[in-house]
Design an enzyme around this catalytic site. Structure first.
Site, mmCIF file in Angstrom:
data_model
loop_
_atom_site.group_PDB
_atom_site.id
_atom_site.type_symbol
_atom_site.label_atom_id
_atom_site.label_comp_id
_atom_site.label_asym_id
_atom_site.label_seq_id
_atom_site.Cartn_x
_atom_site.Cartn_y
_atom_site.Cartn_z
ATOM 1 N N ASN A 110 0.838 -1.196 0.000
ATOM 2 C CA ASN A 110 0.000 0.000 0.000
ATOM 3 C C ASN A 110 0.872 1.245 0.000
ATOM 4 O OD1 ASN A 110 -2.457 1.586 0.364
ATOM 5 N ND2 ASN A 110 -1.801 1.887 2.484
ATOM 6 N N HIS A 112 1.085 5.073 1.096
ATOM 7 C CA HIS A 112 0.454 5.944 2.094
ATOM 8 C C HIS A 112 1.212 7.281 2.157
ATOM 9 C CE1 HIS A 112 -1.858 7.053 5.595
ATOM 10 N NE2 HIS A 112 -0.738 7.444 6.174
ATOM 11 N N SER A 139 5.144 6.564 2.085
ATOM 12 C CA SER A 139 5.683 5.247 2.427
ATOM 13 C C SER A 139 4.963 4.174 1.628
ATOM 14 C CB SER A 139 5.447 4.941 3.912
ATOM 15 O OG SER A 139 5.970 5.943 4.747
ATOM 16 N N ASP A 148 -2.541 0.908 7.828
ATOM 17 C CA ASP A 148 -1.295 1.637 7.557
ATOM 18 C C ASP A 148 -0.179 1.248 8.537
ATOM 19 O OD1 ASP A 148 -2.636 3.027 5.517
ATOM 20 O OD2 ASP A 148 -3.321 4.567 6.913
HETATM 21 C C1 GRF Z 1 -1.942 9.085 -3.125
HETATM 22 O O1 GRF Z 1 -1.660 10.325 -2.546
HETATM 23 C C2 GRF Z 1 -1.667 8.011 -2.122
HETATM 24 O O2 GRF Z 1 -0.642 8.315 -1.230
HETATM 25 C C3 GRF Z 1 -2.964 7.903 -1.382
HETATM 26 O O3 GRF Z 1 -3.946 8.164 -2.342
HETATM 27 C C4 GRF Z 1 -3.420 8.946 -3.381
HETATM 28 C C5 GRF Z 1 -3.716 8.250 -4.664
HETATM 29 O O4 GRF Z 1 -3.587 9.053 -5.770
HETATM 30 N N1 GRF Z 1 -3.072 6.630 -0.742
HETATM 31 P P1 GRF Z 1 -3.888 8.470 -7.232
HETATM 32 O O5 GRF Z 1 -5.301 7.896 -7.222
HETATM 33 O O6 GRF Z 1 -2.863 7.421 -7.520
HETATM 34 O O7 GRF Z 1 -3.778 9.653 -8.131
#
Ligand code: GRF
Length: 221
Positions: A110, A112, A139, A148
């Site tokens: 994932n 994050h 991360s 997370d």
């Molecule tokens: C990213 O900022 C990621 O860290 C978070 O959700 C966002 C996803 O963006 N988990 P995208 O859909 O890949 O544009």
């Protein structure tokens, strides 16, 4: 050349990180096949990005299920149908329950937007600003039952500027997240990456700390 890593990507929104993987695949940087893109949101832009790249897509709307467990069971079957080597949660806004976790344990990562273990959950940019942090980042961690909370594989760090607001910080972090996602998936294509007892192992050696994204777009393995 070794066989391409089969990667399933789960998205709920824009899918810009998915796009980074598609682009890296198309440029030859990543030896992967994005075998399936799944979204819990029918209107997610990420689905269009996948379709434009001729990647099979599926929509599984959690709102149509009686409860979380029923959704999780269906999602687990849907992911398994594509036989992925790696499952990437890239902006997938659902908590992963045991029905999904068990079959993909150690094969699901994932992204994050914080320097974990700081700021699990949402609103990470504002929380970093409120705390007066001088650095923020993103991360990538193995997914575990703890939200997370799984072992962190890699991070990217950016400075917080005095004039940053949450939107500005998010906008500056986004392109770095894209590079982090690509570099981390690359690690899975070139090294054996495992998690065991809360630690990350690369080619059998335990990481003392998360890998860092370097200026050249690669991790300091
Ligand atoms: C990213 O900022 C990621 O860290 C978070 O959700 C966002 C996803 O963006 N988990 P995208 O859909 O890949 O544009």
């Amino acid at each position: 050349m070794t066989e391409a890593l089969r990667v399933a990507v789960l998205v709920s929104g824009s899918g810009s990180n998915l796009q980074a993987l598609i682009d890296a695949r198309q440029s030859g940087r990543l030896n992967i096949e994005i075998s399936h893109v799944i979204s819990n949101v029918a209107t997610a832009r990420g689905l269009q990005r996948a379709e434009q790249a001729a990647i099979p897509t599926s929509v599984l709307e959690h709102v149509k299920f009686a409860d979380r467990e029923a959704f999780d069971r269906s999602l687990a079957l849907l992911i398994a149908a594509g036989s992925p080597d790696l499952v990437v949660l890239a902006g997938f806004m659902r908590i992963i329950g045991p029905a999904i976790l068990t079959p993909f344990h150690g094969r699901m990562i994932n992204l994050h937007p914080s320097l974990l273990p700081l700021y699990r959950g949402t609103n990470t940019y504002q929380r970093a600003l409120d705390a007066g942090d001088s650095q923020h980042g993103a991360s990538i961690h193995f997914v575990t039952e703890e939200l997370d909370g799984g072992p962190v594989i890699a991070q990217v760090v950016i400075p917080v500027r005095e004039d940053d607001d949450a939107a500005g910080l998010a906008a500056r972090l986004a392109p770095m997240e894209h590079r982090l996602v690509v570099a981390t998936v690359e690690l899975f294509t070139t090294h054996r990456v495992e998690s065991s007892e809360g630690q990350v192992y690369v080619d059998g050696t335990m990481l003392e700390r998360p890998l860092r994204l370097q200026a050249d777009g690669r991790l300091d393995v």
